[in-house]
Design an enzyme around this catalytic site. Structure first.
Site, PDB file in Angstrom:
ATOM      1  N   HIS A  72       0.820  -1.210   0.000  1.00  0.00           N
ATOM      2  CA  HIS A  72       0.000   0.000   0.000  1.00  0.00           C
ATOM      3  C   HIS A  72       0.856   1.263   0.000  1.00  0.00           C
ATOM      4  O   HIS A  72       1.998   1.268   0.464  1.00  0.00           O
ATOM      5  CB  HIS A  72      -0.933  -0.008   1.202  1.00  0.00           C
ATOM      6  CG  HIS A  72      -2.001  -1.053   1.112  1.00  0.00           C
ATOM      7  ND1 HIS A  72      -2.990  -1.177   2.050  1.00  0.00           N
ATOM      8  CD2 HIS A  72      -2.241  -2.019   0.182  1.00  0.00           C
ATOM      9  CE1 HIS A  72      -3.798  -2.164   1.711  1.00  0.00           C
ATOM     10  NE2 HIS A  72      -3.355  -2.708   0.580  1.00  0.00           N
TER      11      HIS A  72
ATOM     12  N   GLU B  60       0.640   4.012   1.762  1.00  0.00           N
ATOM     13  CA  GLU B  60       1.036   4.454   3.105  1.00  0.00           C
ATOM     14  C   GLU B  60       2.220   3.635   3.611  1.00  0.00           C
ATOM     15  O   GLU B  60       3.163   4.164   4.193  1.00  0.00           O
ATOM     16  CB  GLU B  60      -0.135   4.302   4.099  1.00  0.00           C
ATOM     17  CG  GLU B  60      -1.404   4.999   3.687  1.00  0.00           C
ATOM     18  CD  GLU B  60      -2.392   4.093   2.963  1.00  0.00           C
ATOM     19  OE1 GLU B  60      -3.583   4.180   3.247  1.00  0.00           O
ATOM     20  OE2 GLU B  60      -1.952   3.288   2.097  1.00  0.00           O
TER      21      GLU B  60
ATOM     22  N   CYS C  20      -6.443   1.248   5.224  1.00  0.00           N
ATOM     23  CA  CYS C  20      -6.972  -0.016   5.741  1.00  0.00           C
ATOM     24  C   CYS C  20      -6.499  -0.141   7.185  1.00  0.00           C
ATOM     25  O   CYS C  20      -5.652   0.643   7.648  1.00  0.00           O
ATOM     26  CB  CYS C  20      -6.469  -1.187   4.888  1.00  0.00           C
ATOM     27  SG  CYS C  20      -4.708  -1.553   5.086  1.00  0.00           S
TER      28      CYS C  20
ATOM     29  N   CYS D 243      -2.616  -0.546   7.467  1.00  0.00           N
ATOM     30  CA  CYS D 243      -1.901   0.725   7.303  1.00  0.00           C
ATOM     31  C   CYS D 243      -2.119   1.628   8.510  1.00  0.00           C
ATOM     32  O   CYS D 243      -1.205   2.317   8.958  1.00  0.00           O
ATOM     33  CB  CYS D 243      -2.343   1.428   6.021  1.00  0.00           C
ATOM     34  SG  CYS D 243      -1.730   0.620   4.519  1.00  0.00           S
TER      35      CYS D 243
END
Length: 168
Positions: A89, A91, A117, A120
């Site tokens: 991801h 992040e 999510c 993260c």
């Protein structure tokens, strides 16, 4: 032919810092190798960029552009079974980048094109990021309880509509 409007003091809009960094997050998202969502993240402290990230496969691993989307092949819905994905991801990539370059991101702000999510969100908490600004919100709001519990400020900033109008 459309006549270009000349900006004057009355109709000039200078971007706020939040708008500026969110636009950068959207630009960074254009490097994504994910076929489902292009996500970008920027970590900032004192209006200075510390790290950036976009969602994509790990270094030296084939991505979805060349292999196709594994989640689509397995008919996995968005927000489900996130471990079945080639992408890291945005992040996560930004946080990892800060670690690789020895940049301290404590008490920083993370701008992201999409809401985090829960995985993260946990990384954001442990990285001591103090604020998250997002544009698009997923239906999964699991991050909210964690952020409220840990004192991380979060807000939504809709930038997509402003993005194009400012370029004209």
């Amino acid at each position: 032919m459309k006549k270009k409007q000349i900006k004057t003091v009355d109709n000039y809009h200078r971007l706020s810092w939040d708008e500026y960094f969110m636009k950068l997050a959207w630009l960074i998202a254009e490097r994504s190798t994910c076929l489902r969502h292009h996500v970008g993240a920027v970590i900032v402290k004192n209006n200075r960029i510390l790290a950036t990230g976009y969602n994509g496969a790990a270094i030296n691993v084939q991505d979805c552009i060349s292999l196709g989307c594994l989640r689509n092949m397995l008919n996995i819905s968005s927000g489900q079974r996130q471990e079945i994905c080639r992408a890291i991801h945005a992040e996560q990539n930004a946080i990892i980048q800060s670690g690789c370059t020895n940049v301290n991101i404590e008490k920083s702000t993370l701008y992201c094109t999409h809401s985090p999510c829960i995985l993260c969100a946990k990384m954001i908490v442990n990285a001591s990021i103090e604020r998250v600004v997002m544009d698009i919100r997923y239906s999964d709001n699991a991050f909210e309880e964690l952020f409220l519990q840990t004192g991380i400020a979060f807000s939504k900033l809709k930038i997509n509509d402003l993005f194009i109008s400012q370029l004209i």
